[in-house]
Design a protein around this motif. Sequence first.
Motif, short mmCIF file in Angstrom:
data_model
loop_
_atom_site.label_atom_id
_atom_site.label_comp_id
_atom_site.label_asym_id
_atom_site.label_seq_id
_atom_site.Cartn_x
_atom_site.Cartn_y
_atom_site.Cartn_z
N THR B 76 1.07 -1.08 -0.11
CA THR B 76 0.11 -0.02 -0.03
C THR B 76 0.73 1.26 0.15
O THR B 76 0.36 2.43 -0.16
CB THR B 76 -1.05 0.17 1.06
N THR B 77 2.03 1.03 0.15
CA THR B 77 3.04 2.37 0.34
C THR B 77 3.64 2.62 -1.20
O THR B 77 3.61 1.57 -1.95
CB THR B 77 4.18 1.98 1.24
N ARG B 78 4.47 3.47 -1.28
CA ARG B 78 4.87 3.85 -2.57
C ARG B 78 6.47 3.39 -2.45
O ARG B 78 7.28 3.69 -3.69
CB ARG B 78 5.08 5.29 -2.73
N SER B 79 6.90 2.53 -1.60
CA SER B 79 8.43 2.37 -1.45
C SER B 79 8.43 0.67 -1.40
O SER B 79 7.57 -0.03 -1.18
CB SER B 79 8.96 2.76 -0.52
N LEU B 80 9.80 0.19 -2.04
CA LEU B 80 9.84 -1.28 -1.91
C LEU B 80 9.80 -1.82 -0.63
O LEU B 80 10.42 -1.24 0.41
CB LEU B 80 11.05 -1.58 -2.82
N HIS B 81 9.38 -2.97 -0.34
CA HIS B 81 9.45 -3.78 0.99
C HIS B 81 9.72 -5.22 0.66
O HIS B 81 9.54 -5.82 -0.18
CB HIS B 81 8.16 -3.53 1.73
N ARG B 82 10.43 -5.68 1.69
CA ARG B 82 10.83 -6.97 1.77
C ARG B 82 10.09 -7.77 3.01
O ARG B 82 10.02 -7.02 4.14
CB ARG B 82 12.32 -7.22 2.02
N PHE B 83 9.56 -8.78 2.73
CA PHE B 83 8.76 -9.68 3.69
C PHE B 83 9.26 -11.23 3.72
O PHE B 83 9.51 -11.41 2.77
CB PHE B 83 7.33 -9.13 3.76
N SER B 84 8.80 -11.75 4.49
CA SER B 84 8.79 -13.50 4.44
C SER B 84 7.28 -14.03 4.77
O SER B 84 6.43 -13.21 5.35
CB SER B 84 9.85 -13.69 5.47
N TYR B 85 7.21 -15.15 4.18
CA TYR B 85 5.83 -15.57 4.71
C TYR B 85 5.92 -17.03 4.75
O TYR B 85 7.02 -17.71 4.35
CB TYR B 85 4.85 -15.60 3.35
N LYS B 86 5.04 -17.62 5.55
CA LYS B 86 5.34 -19.27 5.58
C LYS B 86 3.80 -19.65 6.00
O LYS B 86 2.74 -19.14 6.38
CB LYS B 86 5.95 -19.24 7.30
N TRP B 87 3.51 -20.88 5.18
CA TRP B 87 2.41 -21.60 5.25
C TRP B 87 2.22 -22.68 6.20
O TRP B 87 3.34 -23.39 6.35
CB TRP B 87 2.12 -22.35 3.83
N GLU B 88 1.57 -22.97 6.86
CA GLU B 88 1.23 -23.83 7.80
C GLU B 88 -0.08 -24.68 7.52
O GLU B 88 -0.87 -24.13 7.04
CB GLU B 88 1.27 -23.40 9.43
N TRP B 89 0.16 -26.05 7.65
CA TRP B 89 -0.92 -26.96 7.09
C TRP B 89 -1.50 -27.68 8.43
O TRP B 89 -0.62 -28.14 9.43
CB TRP B 89 -0.40 -27.75 6.08
N PHE B 90 -2.74 -28.01 8.44
CA PHE B 90 -3.30 -28.72 9.36
C PHE B 90 -4.18 -29.60 8.98
O PHE B 90 -4.76 -29.76 7.73
CB PHE B 90 -4.33 -27.73 10.30
N ASP B 91 -4.36 -31.15 9.61
CA ASP B 91 -5.25 -32.04 9.06
C ASP B 91 -6.53 -31.92 9.63
O ASP B 91 -6.76 -30.86 10.40
CB ASP B 91 -4.48 -33.57 9.75
N GLN B 92 -7.47 -32.90 9.45
CA GLN B 92 -8.87 -32.65 9.91
C GLN B 92 -9.12 -32.38 11.57
O GLN B 92 -9.90 -31.75 11.85
CB GLN B 92 -9.67 -33.93 9.61
N SER B 93 -7.92 -32.96 12.16
CA SER B 93 -8.32 -32.79 13.49
C SER B 93 -7.48 -31.49 14.23
O SER B 93 -7.33 -31.53 15.28
CB SER B 93 -7.44 -34.27 14.05
N GLY B 94 -7.09 -30.73 13.37
CA GLY B 94 -6.18 -29.60 13.72
C GLY B 94 -4.82 -29.63 14.16
O GLY B 94 -4.08 -28.92 14.70
N ASN B 95 -4.41 -30.87 13.73
CA ASN B 95 -2.83 -31.23 14.05
C ASN B 95 -2.02 -30.58 12.77
O ASN B 95 -2.05 -30.53 11.65
CB ASN B 95 -2.49 -32.56 14.16
N LEU B 96 -0.72 -30.05 13.52
CA LEU B 96 -0.01 -29.16 12.45
C LEU B 96 0.67 -30.08 11.78
O LEU B 96 1.40 -31.27 12.09
CB LEU B 96 1.01 -28.37 13.24
N LEU B 97 0.86 -30.20 10.51
CA LEU B 97 1.77 -30.95 9.44
C LEU B 97 2.99 -30.45 9.04
O LEU B 97 2.73 -29.39 8.40
CB LEU B 97 0.79 -31.45 8.50
N GLU B 98 4.03 -30.91 9.70
CA GLU B 98 5.20 -30.39 9.43
C GLU B 98 5.91 -30.88 8.32
O GLU B 98 5.69 -32.17 8.11
CB GLU B 98 6.17 -30.26 10.51
#
Lengths: 202, 138
Positions: B76-98
């Motif tokens: 939304t700004t007028r200047s360059l930005h660096r950022f990081s992202y990460k996806w986390e995945w969960f099964d039907q029971s809400g357990n984290l799948l690493e």
Amino acid sequence: MNRLLSTSLVAAASAALFAGCATPQATYVDPNSNRTLSNVGQINIQDWNMASEAMINSLIEKQVNAGKLKASGPDGKSILAISRIVNSTGAQIDTDMIVKKIRVALLGTGKVVADITAGLGGAEDPLAAEAKREQEFLSTKKVATRPDYTLSGKIIENRAAQGNLRESTYVFQMSLATSDGLAVWEEEKTISKQGKKSAVSW
Amino acid sequence: MKNIFPLVAAVIGLAGAGCNTVNTTETAQPSYQRNMVAEKRVITDSSLARKVQVLGVNATEGPGGFLKVQAELQNTTRSLHRFSYKWEWFDQSGNLLEGPTSVAITRQIEGKESMFISGIAPNPAAKDFRLKLYENAK
């Protein structure tokens, strides 16, 4: 009194001496985070992570999730063997930094198994290879020996400099070929890093 | 007096060079239809949230049963930005799948640019996800 003073002084001096010899305390960092160290001129943990993430996502999306895999292995799984990964960078690197991650991810999909008895320069697991040979010799039942797919690749490095600024680019290329020698999947991931001369390790 | 116009133009040009923004063109009525996901956002870094905004998230499931998620981000700004992202995945029971794909990916986004980031579930058992955005550590 003097004795007490001298004992205290010796104790304080010893403590100071030992404190001086102590190595700086290490801090654990999450290797999957963006807090690991990175520099120009070297492939760092974050680079391996990003390259393998791109390769795995592409492989799953274009082959595994698309239902295109040919499977002749146990329980209808595809058999994968690892071929040559060429290191065309100036550094000595262990290509398992990317290959192992891809294998772990593919096995985790439940659709692929890895053949660790086939490989250039010998089997990865010699004991498993020996057991397989024995099983083939003793049993009339045919053991699946031919991998459905082989994974090969290349890592290329390109360096540039402008004034005080240095840039390193690493190109990760991978191909998946069938046993007929046809490439059915290819991917390329390029990672570029810039840094000032002081931050450069070469 | 005549000589003032080139000077003004040069000053405007220099000011503009400091923050390069992206001009985007797309079809007015796209032929695609995205399956948008209702999201819940927890924002702790309002500085990053002000700079890089999540415009929307859509998800699809392929023939192999793997969930594919795509998020549209905008600077939304007028200047360059660096950022990081990460996806986390969960099964039907809400357990984290690493797995090897749950890693921080660093990207850069130009001023006013919008971009897509995508992730694919590590296996068909993953039924839900979470997207984490980080201000770049470096």
